[in-house]
Design a protein around this motif. Structure first.
Motif, PDB file in Angstrom:
ATOM      1  N   GLY A  55       0.829  -1.195   0.000  1.00  0.00           N
ATOM      2  CA  GLY A  55       0.000   0.000   0.000  1.00  0.00           C
ATOM      3  C   GLY A  55       0.861   1.242   0.000  1.00  0.00           C
ATOM      4  O   GLY A  55       2.028   1.204   0.416  1.00  0.00           O
ATOM      5  N   VAL A  74      -5.471   8.225   2.721  1.00  0.00           N
ATOM      6  CA  VAL A  74      -5.996   7.390   1.643  1.00  0.00           C
ATOM      7  C   VAL A  74      -4.880   6.423   1.257  1.00  0.00           C
ATOM      8  O   VAL A  74      -3.730   6.841   1.092  1.00  0.00           O
ATOM      9  CB  VAL A  74      -6.413   8.242   0.423  1.00  0.00           C
ATOM     10  CG1 VAL A  74      -6.871   7.365  -0.721  1.00  0.00           C
ATOM     11  CG2 VAL A  74      -7.499   9.229   0.814  1.00  0.00           C
ATOM     12  N   PRO A  76      -4.086   3.443  -1.507  1.00  0.00           N
ATOM     13  CA  PRO A  76      -4.329   2.485  -2.593  1.00  0.00           C
ATOM     14  C   PRO A  76      -3.423   1.262  -2.385  1.00  0.00           C
ATOM     15  O   PRO A  76      -2.246   1.408  -2.033  1.00  0.00           O
ATOM     16  CB  PRO A  76      -3.931   3.261  -3.854  1.00  0.00           C
ATOM     17  CG  PRO A  76      -3.024   4.333  -3.384  1.00  0.00           C
ATOM     18  CD  PRO A  76      -3.332   4.616  -1.950  1.00  0.00           C
ATOM     19  N   TYR A  77      -3.983   0.076  -2.567  1.00  0.00           N
ATOM     20  CA  TYR A  77      -3.228  -1.179  -2.441  1.00  0.00           C
ATOM     21  C   TYR A  77      -3.079  -1.836  -3.803  1.00  0.00           C
ATOM     22  O   TYR A  77      -4.021  -1.865  -4.589  1.00  0.00           O
ATOM     23  CB  TYR A  77      -3.945  -2.156  -1.504  1.00  0.00           C
ATOM     24  CG  TYR A  77      -3.757  -1.838  -0.048  1.00  0.00           C
ATOM     25  CD1 TYR A  77      -2.667  -2.345   0.654  1.00  0.00           C
ATOM     26  CD2 TYR A  77      -4.649  -1.028   0.631  1.00  0.00           C
ATOM     27  CE1 TYR A  77      -2.477  -2.056   1.994  1.00  0.00           C
ATOM     28  CE2 TYR A  77      -4.485  -0.735   1.966  1.00  0.00           C
ATOM     29  CZ  TYR A  77      -3.392  -1.255   2.644  1.00  0.00           C
ATOM     30  OH  TYR A  77      -3.214  -0.959   3.966  1.00  0.00           O
ATOM     31  N   VAL A  78      -1.898  -2.385  -4.054  1.00  0.00           N
ATOM     32  CA  VAL A  78      -1.619  -3.137  -5.269  1.00  0.00           C
ATOM     33  C   VAL A  78      -1.287  -4.563  -4.857  1.00  0.00           C
ATOM     34  O   VAL A  78      -0.532  -4.794  -3.914  1.00  0.00           O
ATOM     35  CB  VAL A  78      -0.436  -2.508  -6.050  1.00  0.00           C
ATOM     36  CG1 VAL A  78      -0.051  -3.375  -7.236  1.00  0.00           C
ATOM     37  CG2 VAL A  78      -0.811  -1.102  -6.502  1.00  0.00           C
ATOM     38  N   MET A  87      -4.534  -2.900  -8.916  1.00  0.00           N
ATOM     39  CA  MET A  87      -4.957  -2.209  -7.709  1.00  0.00           C
ATOM     40  C   MET A  87      -6.102  -3.015  -7.132  1.00  0.00           C
ATOM     41  O   MET A  87      -7.116  -3.238  -7.793  1.00  0.00           O
ATOM     42  CB  MET A  87      -5.395  -0.787  -8.002  1.00  0.00           C
ATOM     43  CG  MET A  87      -5.696  -0.024  -6.738  1.00  0.00           C
ATOM     44  SD  MET A  87      -6.171   1.657  -7.061  1.00  0.00           S
ATOM     45  CE  MET A  87      -7.389   1.855  -5.789  1.00  0.00           C
ATOM     46  N   ASN A  89      -7.529  -2.577  -3.827  1.00  0.00           N
ATOM     47  CA  ASN A  89      -8.351  -1.990  -2.786  1.00  0.00           C
ATOM     48  C   ASN A  89      -7.963  -0.536  -2.583  1.00  0.00           C
ATOM     49  O   ASN A  89      -6.813  -0.159  -2.800  1.00  0.00           O
ATOM     50  CB  ASN A  89      -8.131  -2.771  -1.485  1.00  0.00           C
ATOM     51  CG  ASN A  89      -9.195  -2.517  -0.447  1.00  0.00           C
ATOM     52  OD1 ASN A  89     -10.283  -2.046  -0.751  1.00  0.00           O
ATOM     53  ND2 ASN A  89      -8.875  -2.832   0.791  1.00  0.00           N
ATOM     54  N   LEU A  90      -8.911   0.277  -2.143  1.00  0.00           N
ATOM     55  CA  LEU A  90      -8.634   1.646  -1.742  1.00  0.00           C
ATOM     56  C   LEU A  90      -9.198   1.822  -0.338  1.00  0.00           C
ATOM     57  O   LEU A  90     -10.372   1.541  -0.097  1.00  0.00           O
ATOM     58  CB  LEU A  90      -9.275   2.658  -2.694  1.00  0.00           C
ATOM     59  CG  LEU A  90      -9.006   4.123  -2.352  1.00  0.00           C
ATOM     60  CD1 LEU A  90      -7.524   4.451  -2.551  1.00  0.00           C
ATOM     61  CD2 LEU A  90      -9.863   5.042  -3.204  1.00  0.00           C
ATOM     62  N   GLU A 113     -13.120   0.405   3.299  1.00  0.00           N
ATOM     63  CA  GLU A 113     -12.432  -0.114   2.121  1.00  0.00           C
ATOM     64  C   GLU A 113     -13.393  -0.275   0.948  1.00  0.00           C
ATOM     65  O   GLU A 113     -14.549  -0.646   1.141  1.00  0.00           O
ATOM     66  CB  GLU A 113     -11.794  -1.470   2.430  1.00  0.00           C
ATOM     67  CG  GLU A 113     -10.768  -1.427   3.532  1.00  0.00           C
ATOM     68  CD  GLU A 113     -10.120  -2.778   3.796  1.00  0.00           C
ATOM     69  OE1 GLU A 113     -10.516  -3.789   3.175  1.00  0.00           O
ATOM     70  OE2 GLU A 113      -9.207  -2.821   4.624  1.00  0.00           O
ATOM     71  N   THR A 114     -12.880  -0.044  -0.270  1.00  0.00           N
ATOM     72  CA  THR A 114     -13.705  -0.249  -1.459  1.00  0.00           C
ATOM     73  C   THR A 114     -14.003  -1.723  -1.679  1.00  0.00           C
ATOM     74  O   THR A 114     -14.908  -2.057  -2.442  1.00  0.00           O
ATOM     75  CB  THR A 114     -13.027   0.333  -2.711  1.00  0.00           C
ATOM     76  OG1 THR A 114     -11.741  -0.274  -2.872  1.00  0.00           O
ATOM     77  CG2 THR A 114     -12.900   1.839  -2.614  1.00  0.00           C
TER      78      THR A 114
END
Length: 164
Positions: A55, A74, A76-78, A87, A89-90, A113-114
């Motif tokens: 992240g 914020v 963003p996870y890869v 990607m 999740n955010l 989380e998205t």
């Protein structure tokens, strides 16, 4: 003589006021977070086993006083797996900051989380190197997550970054 006393009093007062820090104070930061292991009733999932998740936290801290502040982050996870990456999740991560002294800060964050998960994340943060206009830090976030028809989970992670 009275003039000199008044002048000295004004000088000392202005010097002591200029030495004080002004609040509210705003600071931004960026970093990298590596989940190490996630524990749930479904089992233990170790990062780096058959996949890699990273992240990139980006945030802003608003310190109300020397002891208490608000943070908005914020992340963003890869996820890289089977030769591809995306990607995954955010994370929206608002929270409260509490200075513990000696460069340590506690952050109590809400988590949205998205992926449909939600929860909270306690974070212990330590300033490692402090410069005039920036500081390098290390942190240990411990996310607790619920929802999206998945079992409750907790993760241990390692984060490092720069605040400015």
């Amino acid at each position: 003589m009275k003039k000199y006393i008044v002048f000295i009093a004004i000088f000392i007062t202005s010097f002591s006021l200029s030495a004080q820090e002004n609040y509210p104070k705003v600071a931004g930061y960026v970093g990298i977070v590596h989940p190490i292991a996630t524990f749930s009733s479904a089992g233990t999932d170790f990062n780096f086993d058959d996949h890699y998740v990273v992240g990139m936290p980006i945030g802003i801290n608003l310190w109300k006083s020397k002891k208490v502040g608000f943070s908005f982050e914020v992340v963003p996870y890869v996820r890289a797996e089977d030769g591809s990456s995306k990607m995954s999740n955010l994370l929206i991560h608002p929270g409260v900051l509490v200075s513990l002294g000696n460069g340590f800060t506690f952050a109590g964050r809400a988590a949205f989380e998205t992926s449909g998960r939600y929860g909270f994340t306690p974070v212990l943060n330590k300033v490692i190197i402090k410069n005039k206009h920036s500081s390098f830090f290390a942190a240990v976030p411990v996310p607790f997550r619920f929802g999206n028809d998945r079992p409750f989970s907790t993760t241990v992670a390692f984060q490092f970054g720069i605040a400015f």
